[in-house]
Design an enzyme around this catalytic site. Structure first.
Site, PDB file in Angstrom:
ATOM      1  CD  GLU A  10      -1.592  -2.393   1.674  1.00 26.20           C
ATOM      2  OE1 GLU A  10      -0.378  -2.565   1.928  1.00 26.20           O
ATOM      3  OE2 GLU A  10      -2.454  -3.271   1.843  1.00 26.20           O
ATOM      4  CG  MET A  21      22.655  12.278   2.275  1.00 24.31           C
ATOM      5  SD  MET A  21      23.790  13.403   1.460  1.00 24.31           S
ATOM      6  CE  MET A  21      22.730  14.083   0.199  1.00 24.31           C
ATOM      7  CG  PHE A  75      -9.007  -9.653  12.091  1.00 23.15           C
ATOM      8  CD1 PHE A  75      -7.712 -10.004  12.457  1.00 23.15           C
ATOM      9  CD2 PHE A  75      -9.357  -9.710  10.746  1.00 23.15           C
ATOM     10  CE1 PHE A  75      -6.795 -10.422  11.513  1.00 23.15           C
ATOM     11  CE2 PHE A  75      -8.436 -10.125   9.790  1.00 23.15           C
ATOM     12  CZ  PHE A  75      -7.157 -10.481  10.175  1.00 23.15           C
TER      13      PHE A  75
HETATM   14  C1  LIG Z   1      12.747   5.784   4.623  1.00 20.65           C
HETATM   15  C2  LIG Z   1      14.023   6.465   4.961  1.00 20.65           C
HETATM   16  N1  LIG Z   1      14.877   5.899   5.844  1.00 20.65           N
HETATM   17  C3  LIG Z   1      16.047   6.508   6.151  1.00 20.65           C
HETATM   18  C4  LIG Z   1      16.375   7.708   5.589  1.00 20.65           C
HETATM   19  C5  LIG Z   1      17.676   8.403   5.949  1.00 20.65           C
HETATM   20  N2  LIG Z   1      18.519   8.499   4.766  1.00 20.65           N
HETATM   21  C6  LIG Z   1      18.629   9.627   4.036  1.00 20.65           C
HETATM   22  S1  LIG Z   1      19.594   9.462   2.702  1.00 20.65           S
HETATM   23  C7  LIG Z   1      19.946   7.856   3.075  1.00 20.65           C
HETATM   24  C8  LIG Z   1      20.835   7.038   2.220  1.00 20.65           C
HETATM   25  C9  LIG Z   1      20.224   6.744   0.917  1.00 20.65           C
HETATM   26  O1  LIG Z   1      20.967   5.728   0.300  1.00 20.65           O
HETATM   27  P1  LIG Z   1      20.740   5.346  -1.214  1.00 20.65           P
HETATM   28  O2  LIG Z   1      19.293   5.163  -1.488  1.00 20.65           O
HETATM   29  O3  LIG Z   1      21.625   4.212  -1.562  1.00 20.65           O
HETATM   30  O4  LIG Z   1      21.177   6.665  -1.973  1.00 20.65           O
HETATM   31  P2  LIG Z   1      22.607   7.400  -2.026  1.00 20.65           P
HETATM   32  O5  LIG Z   1      22.636   8.399  -0.916  1.00 20.65           O
HETATM   33  O6  LIG Z   1      23.661   6.352  -1.855  1.00 20.65           O
HETATM   34  O7  LIG Z   1      22.629   8.063  -3.351  1.00 20.65           O
HETATM   35  C10 LIG Z   1      19.286   7.482   4.255  1.00 20.65           C
HETATM   36  C11 LIG Z   1      19.397   6.156   4.893  1.00 20.65           C
HETATM   37  C12 LIG Z   1      15.445   8.269   4.685  1.00 20.65           C
HETATM   38  N3  LIG Z   1      15.653   9.449   4.106  1.00 20.65           N
HETATM   39  N4  LIG Z   1      14.298   7.629   4.373  1.00 20.65           N
END
Ligand SMILES: Cc1ncc(C[n+]2csc(CCOP(=O)(O)OP(=O)(O)O)c2C)c(N)n1
Lengths: 565, 174
Positions: free
Chosen positions: A50, A470, A112
């Site tokens: 969802e 990031m 439920f």
């Molecule tokens: C649902 C969710 N969980 C955690 C975060 C914290 N967060 C921000 S950026 C990031 C890393 C993202 O990694 P990736 O998708 O591999 O992208 P990259 O930064 O490597 O380009 C995280 C864990 C978030 N923004 N959203």
């Protein structure tokens, strides 16, 4: 005419002009699903989760400007919608969510699959309803669509007990809504608009900051006219990207935490800031006390609560951006601002954050550049959240209005794949690409099945650095490179994964493979997944650390650079 | 820092289930402080009128009124702090009143034009209406006798003169 509650919902959807909805059934909402075949004009796309239904409705709404609709059952179905509703709320996206609820006589008894759905979603919807009388359904549906799309748009949830869906009663769809507490002001105050025009005439170093409101109200022509007439450089927020053509000579890109250094510095020097359809989010302002310290501020927004919330405003204008700009453009005087534009150009040369490193390695910024080139900057780009999102914002040259779709306010990883499905369903005439991280992609990758099943040709670009990039960057900058819980050592083989879904998968490990892979994806008629295995430890520059100001900005030192223009 | 003060805000809201939750949730979520809240029916059958007392500087309180407005079921909001107001609150106070001090308490009650609404062998319930200061000072005088229980309704307020609490300068939220 007499209808069941379920038929009333369908009849209302039809009258609101709904063509498509995204959902997944369960017991409590089943009466609704069982009457759906009676309404062949209502297309239903069955998702795998969802959350994806919610994000798809959101992506559809952003891409088309219409209200997106998602459907879920009670309990876990409804709770799975939460992230998507919060995303739509933060980014002002018109979505109507319809959820089943346990029968009325069981409400409050921990039945439920009972959850207090209206309670849970209260702070993350613009408004919500629990419909306790079947006769109320037509009015509630009418109001839900009206509230979702008028004023500052947002998600509205309608929670319907199962026995309300099965009960039969007289159906009459209201012509109009009467909501005493929801009457958005659309016309800006004429006196304030004149005052704004006067400030623009007096300003030596004006900057326009354009936000999502420009796109929502469809005001790109008006924005462009304002900028050109008064010769004012334009910066955009993340959600404001593609409200102004990035190839325009007055376009300065995005300022803020990972924005263009010169845009951030221009705001620092500006004597007038004209905020158009935005909320001065902290990723843009940094430390508020040091934000635009020399500038008077004009703030145009349809939501009066945004004005004065984060920054002090000298000229508040409450109204629909398009209408306000139309009037403002009549009052604004032609100007040149030659000196200021020259100064801005100089800033751009001294702080060129739109350049990338010259290297033979496969770096993510290069991939984004090539995507931009090969799509002509004309695709709809839907991003995840993280480094790749910022690189997309920095290096993709958006040429058409409303072509970047991204979770700005909530920053919800996993948004991209389902939102792209929604966007592609809404805009089958435009190629839709996702730019994903390997982390975020894995949060909703099961929606590849929905793509394949429904023939939705989204092209997925995974910027695969085997890191939650990031967050790793934050650890690099602020936690002595201590990479705790950010490395993925066993990512799946994304090419095989795509193939498992029956989708074309391509792998790119070398710079020279980038262009052919993208070309192949463009030529392929169905969905495609490209796994770009990029340099793992690239960082996003510049960076204004959280809560700091332009003075603390960290810029990249480059020997060799490639210029965007 | 801008000066922090108590502001009196009134709101007309739809008389529907859940309205109070929406308002309370907004206050909590945004970290605003309600020091007093009173709700009741008003002259229009389908609406209720609420009176809030909110502590904060002008900018914060302006945000409070705007955020209230954004709620679909809130019809009107006015910060009437700067107006000429009639403010009233009602309190019920159960005070220890053994025979020895009873007449002393009755005297105090008379001075404040309060009422004794219940008499028990060793305690009285006193009902008092007035502005906050009046109720506070009565309570202070009663404290030495031993207040066993107290309940205050929170402030209700109305502007003096012909003007009704109606329109406001903020416009409606989208
Ligand atoms: C649902 C969710 N969980 C955690 C975060 C914290 N967060 C921000 S950026 C990031 C890393 C993202 O990694 P990736 O998708 O591999 O992208 P990259 O930064 O490597 O380009 C995280 C864990 C978030 N923004 N959203």
């Amino acid at each position: 005419m007499k209808l069941t509650g379920a038929q009333m919902v369908c009849e209302s959807l039809r009258r609101e002009g709904v063509e498509v909805m995204f959902g997944l059934p369960g017991g409590a909402i089943l009466p609704f699903y069982q009457v759906l075949p009676q309404y062949p004009q209502l297309r239903h796309i069955l998702v795998r989760h969802e959350q994806a239904a919610g994000h798809a409705a959101d992506g559809y709404a952003r891409a088309t400007g219409r209200v997106g609709v998602c459907v879920a059952t009670s309990g876990p179905g409804a709770t799975n919608l939460v992230t998507a509703l919060a995303t739509a709320m933060m980014d002002s996206v018109p979505v109507v969510a319809i959820t089943g609820q346990v029968p009325r006589n069981l409400i409050g008894r921990d039945a439920f699959q009972e959850t207090d759905t209206t309670g849970i979603t209260l702070p993350i919807t613009k408004h919500n309803y629990l419909v306790m009388e079947t006769a109320d359904l037509p009015r509630v549906m009418k109001e839900a669509f009206y509230v979702a799309r008028t004023g500052r748009p947002g998600p509205v949830l309608v929670d319907i007990p199962k026995d309300v869906l099965t009960e039969t009663t007289e159906f009459e769809y209201p012509e109009e809504v009467s909501l005493r507490g929801h009457r958005p002001v659309l016309e800006g105050h004429p006196q304030m608009i004149k005052k704004a025009a006067r400030l623009i005439a007096e300003a030596k170093r004006p900057v326009i900051m354009a936000g999502h409101g420009v796109i929502i109200s469809g005001a790109w022509e008006e924005l462009r006219e304002l900028a050109e007439k008064a010769q004012v450089p334009v910066v955009t927020t993340l959600l404001g990207i593609s409200s102004f053509p990035s190839s325009h000579i007055l376009s300065m890109g995005m300022p803020g935490m990972h924005g263009m250094a010169y845009a951030t510095l221009a705001i620092d020097r500006a004597d007038l800031l004209i905020g158009v359809g935005l909320r001065f989010d902290d990723r843009i302002t940094g430390r508020v006390s040091a934000f635009a310290p020399r500038a008077r501020v004009v703030h145009i927004d349809v939501d009066p609560a945004e004005i004065g919330k984060n920054v002090k405003v000298h000229v508040p204008i409450v109204g629909d951006v398009k209408r306000v700009l139309r009037v403002l453009n009549r009052h604004v005087e032609q100007a040149t601002h030659t000196e200021w534009l020259r100064e801005v150009e100089e800033l751009r040369r001294e702080h060129p954050s739109d350049t990338i490193r010259e290297t033979d390695k496969l770096i993510p910024q290069y991939v984004i550049r090539q995507l931009s080139e090969l799509t002509g900057g004309k695709a709809i780009v839907v991003t995840g959240v993280g480094q790749h999102q910022m690189w997309a914002a920095q290096h993709f040259a958006f040429k058409e209005a409303n072509t970047l779709i991204t979770s700005g306010g909530l920053g919800a990883m996993g948004f991209e794949t389902p939102a792209a499905i929604g966007a592609a369903v809404g805009r089958p005439d435009v190629p839709v690409w996702t730019i994903s991280g390997d982390g975020g992609f894995q949060m909703t990758m099961y929606e590849l099945a929905t793509m394949m099943e429904n023939d939705i040709p989204v092209k997925v670009a995974i910027i695969n650095n085997n890191f939650l990039g990031m967050v790793r960057q934050l650890q690099d900058f602020f936690y002595q490179k201590s990479y705790v819980a950010t490395g993925y050592t066993h990512n799946p083989d994304f090419v095989k994964l795509a193939e498992a879904y029956g989708i074309l998968g391509l792998r790119v490990t070398d710079k020279v493979q980038v262009v052919p892979a993208i070309q192949r994806a463009i030529e392929h008629s169905g969905p495609v997944v490209i796994d770009f295995m990029v340099e793992p430890e690239e960082n996003v520059y510049p960076m204004v650390p959280s809560g700091e100001s332009a003075a603390e900005m960290i810029e990249e030192k480059l020997e060799e650079r490639v210029w965007l223009r | 820092m801008a000066p922090v003060a108590d502001h009196t805000i009134t709101a007309l809201v739809e008389d529907k289930p859940g309205v109070l939750t929406r308002i309370a949730s907004m206050f909590r979520r945004r970290g605003y402080n309600i020091s007093s809240l009173a709700v009741g029916h008003c002259e229009v059958p389908s609406l209720s009128r609420m009176t809030f007392v909110v502590r904060g500087d002008d900018a914060t309180v302006e945000q409070v009124t705007k955020q209230l407005y954004k709620l679909v079921e809130v019809v009107r909001v006015s910060d009437i702090s700067s107006e000429n107001l009639v403010c009233r609150e009602l309190a019920l106070v159960r005070v220890k009143a053994p025979a020895a001090v009873r007449s002393e308490i009755i005297q105090i009650v008379d001075i404040f034009r309060a009422n004794i609404v219940d008499v028990a062998p060793d305690s009285l319930i006193i009902e008092v209406t007035g502005d906050v200061d009046k109720i506070d000072s009565l309570c202070n005088l009663l404290k030495p006798f031993g207040i066993k229980e107290m309940m205050r309704t929170g402030r209700v307020a109305m502007t003096r003169g012909a003007a009704m609490v109606e329109e406001n300068g903020h416009g409606q939220a989208g």
